[in-house]
Motif scaffolding. Structure first.
Motif, PDB file in Angstrom:
ATOM      1  N   TYR A  31     -24.166 -41.504 -25.766  1.00  0.00           N
ATOM      2  CA  TYR A  31     -24.441 -40.156 -26.269  1.00  0.00           C
ATOM      3  C   TYR A  31     -25.789 -39.651 -25.764  1.00  0.00           C
ATOM      4  O   TYR A  31     -25.922 -38.517 -25.327  1.00  0.00           O
ATOM      5  N   ARG A  32     -26.803 -40.504 -25.839  1.00  0.00           N
ATOM      6  CA  ARG A  32     -28.139 -40.101 -25.388  1.00  0.00           C
ATOM      7  C   ARG A  32     -28.134 -39.736 -23.910  1.00  0.00           C
ATOM      8  O   ARG A  32     -28.648 -38.698 -23.513  1.00  0.00           O
ATOM      9  N   ASP A  33     -27.535 -40.577 -23.093  1.00  0.00           N
ATOM     10  CA  ASP A  33     -27.531 -40.338 -21.654  1.00  0.00           C
ATOM     11  C   ASP A  33     -26.624 -39.177 -21.255  1.00  0.00           C
ATOM     12  O   ASP A  33     -26.739 -38.644 -20.155  1.00  0.00           O
ATOM     13  N   GLY A  34     -25.732 -38.757 -22.147  1.00  0.00           N
ATOM     14  CA  GLY A  34     -24.851 -37.621 -21.874  1.00  0.00           C
ATOM     15  C   GLY A  34     -25.499 -36.277 -22.155  1.00  0.00           C
ATOM     16  O   GLY A  34     -24.918 -35.231 -21.883  1.00  0.00           O
ATOM     17  N   ILE A  35     -26.722 -36.283 -22.670  1.00  0.00           N
ATOM     18  CA  ILE A  35     -27.430 -35.035 -22.962  1.00  0.00           C
ATOM     19  C   ILE A  35     -28.146 -34.572 -21.701  1.00  0.00           C
ATOM     20  O   ILE A  35     -28.878 -35.326 -21.073  1.00  0.00           O
ATOM     21  N   GLU A  36     -27.917 -33.319 -21.329  1.00  0.00           N
ATOM     22  CA  GLU A  36     -28.625 -32.711 -20.206  1.00  0.00           C
ATOM     23  C   GLU A  36     -29.450 -31.556 -20.764  1.00  0.00           C
ATOM     24  O   GLU A  36     -28.912 -30.699 -21.459  1.00  0.00           O
ATOM     25  N   ILE A  37     -30.750 -31.554 -20.483  1.00  0.00           N
ATOM     26  CA  ILE A  37     -31.613 -30.499 -21.014  1.00  0.00           C
ATOM     27  C   ILE A  37     -32.512 -29.964 -19.898  1.00  0.00           C
ATOM     28  O   ILE A  37     -33.112 -30.735 -19.157  1.00  0.00           O
ATOM     29  N   TYR A  38     -32.532 -28.643 -19.777  1.00  0.00           N
ATOM     30  CA  TYR A  38     -33.361 -27.960 -18.784  1.00  0.00           C
ATOM     31  C   TYR A  38     -34.321 -27.018 -19.491  1.00  0.00           C
ATOM     32  O   TYR A  38     -33.934 -26.315 -20.412  1.00  0.00           O
ATOM     33  N   HIS A  39     -35.564 -27.001 -19.021  1.00  0.00           N
ATOM     34  CA  HIS A  39     -36.565 -26.069 -19.513  1.00  0.00           C
ATOM     35  C   HIS A  39     -36.920 -25.142 -18.344  1.00  0.00           C
ATOM     36  O   HIS A  39     -37.558 -25.563 -17.384  1.00  0.00           O
ATOM     37  N   VAL A  40     -36.469 -23.901 -18.442  1.00  0.00           N
ATOM     38  CA  VAL A  40     -36.776 -22.897 -17.425  1.00  0.00           C
ATOM     39  C   VAL A  40     -38.031 -22.165 -17.905  1.00  0.00           C
ATOM     40  O   VAL A  40     -37.958 -21.316 -18.787  1.00  0.00           O
ATOM     41  N   GLN A  41     -39.172 -22.558 -17.358  1.00  0.00           N
ATOM     42  CA  GLN A  41     -40.435 -21.958 -17.781  1.00  0.00           C
ATOM     43  C   GLN A  41     -40.610 -20.568 -17.184  1.00  0.00           C
ATOM     44  O   GLN A  41     -41.198 -19.693 -17.810  1.00  0.00           O
ATOM     45  N   HIS A  42     -40.109 -20.375 -15.975  1.00  0.00           N
ATOM     46  CA  HIS A  42     -40.210 -19.063 -15.330  1.00  0.00           C
ATOM     47  C   HIS A  42     -39.223 -19.007 -14.167  1.00  0.00           C
ATOM     48  O   HIS A  42     -39.301 -19.820 -13.242  1.00  0.00           O
ATOM     49  N   TYR A  43     -38.291 -18.076 -14.224  1.00  0.00           N
ATOM     50  CA  TYR A  43     -37.396 -17.811 -13.092  1.00  0.00           C
ATOM     51  C   TYR A  43     -37.337 -16.311 -12.900  1.00  0.00           C
ATOM     52  O   TYR A  43     -37.115 -15.565 -13.852  1.00  0.00           O
ATOM     53  N   ARG A  44     -37.564 -15.874 -11.685  1.00  0.00           N
ATOM     54  CA  ARG A  44     -37.488 -14.454 -11.368  1.00  0.00           C
ATOM     55  C   ARG A  44     -36.944 -14.311  -9.954  1.00  0.00           C
ATOM     56  O   ARG A  44     -37.410 -14.968  -9.030  1.00  0.00           O
ATOM     57  N   HIS A  45     -35.957 -13.467  -9.825  1.00  0.00           N
ATOM     58  CA  HIS A  45     -35.368 -13.152  -8.523  1.00  0.00           C
ATOM     59  C   HIS A  45     -35.561 -11.663  -8.309  1.00  0.00           C
ATOM     60  O   HIS A  45     -35.011 -10.852  -9.037  1.00  0.00           O
ATOM     61  N   LYS A  46     -36.367 -11.324  -7.318  1.00  0.00           N
ATOM     62  CA  LYS A  46     -36.702  -9.929  -7.070  1.00  0.00           C
ATOM     63  C   LYS A  46     -36.338  -9.576  -5.633  1.00  0.00           C
ATOM     64  O   LYS A  46     -36.640 -10.327  -4.709  1.00  0.00           O
ATOM     65  N   ARG A  47     -35.682  -8.467  -5.480  1.00  0.00           N
ATOM     66  CA  ARG A  47     -35.317  -7.981  -4.156  1.00  0.00           C
ATOM     67  C   ARG A  47     -36.081  -6.692  -3.894  1.00  0.00           C
ATOM     68  O   ARG A  47     -36.165  -5.830  -4.755  1.00  0.00           O
TER      69      ARG A  47
END
Length: 147
Positions: A31-47
């Motif tokens: 169960y522990r190893d099946g947890i996926e966690i992402y911390h997106v501190q800053h994402y910006r896509h600018k055209r």
């Protein structure tokens, strides 16, 4: 409560049958190893005109064999498709490389093998923590908190 941080864990070098070096049974470790966690501190896509600017400061949490947790540099853009789904973004797939068979015959080209690249995108600015986990039936669940 984290099942793998139980205060009743044995200590003092006592060997307990069925418990690994991280103090967990195989079932709890799954169960522990099946947890996926992402911390997106800053994402910006600018055209802008012909230019495109991407800022991507993302980390993924992972557990080491010892059971210690740590954050490792990652990418929202090149993260798994479920991450874009949890964040309200989109996933693009495109094929790069390769060439048509008739191009090789006419021009004598050698071609790089084609490969499919999948990337995530999010219009505007993104910050948040996103998690995917499996329940006891094996079904996946995703959650996200924007901030």
């Amino acid at each position: 409560m984290q099942l793998w941080n139980c205060p009743m864990r044995s200590s003092g070098g006592i060997s307990v049958p069925g418990i690994g070096v991280d103090g967990l049974t195989a079932d709890v470790r799954k169960y522990r190893d099946g947890i996926e966690i992402y911390h997106v501190q800053h994402y910006r896509h600018k055209r802008g005109g012909d230019n495109e600017y991407i800022t991507d400061i993302t980390s993924v949490g992972e557990y080491q064999v010892s059971g210690d947790f740590r954050w490792v540099r990652a990418s929202y853009q090149y993260g798994p498709p479920w991450l874009a789904e949890a964040a309200g973004g989109i996933t693009h797939s495109r094929t790069i490389g390769g060439c048509r068979a008739d191009d090789r015959q006419i021009y004598g080209q050698t071609c790089r093998p084609s490969q499919t690249v999948t990337t995530n995108d999010h219009n505007g600015h993104l910050r948040g923590v996103f998690i995917r986990f499996q329940d006891h039936t094996g079904a996946y669940h995703i959650e996200g908190v924007h901030y």
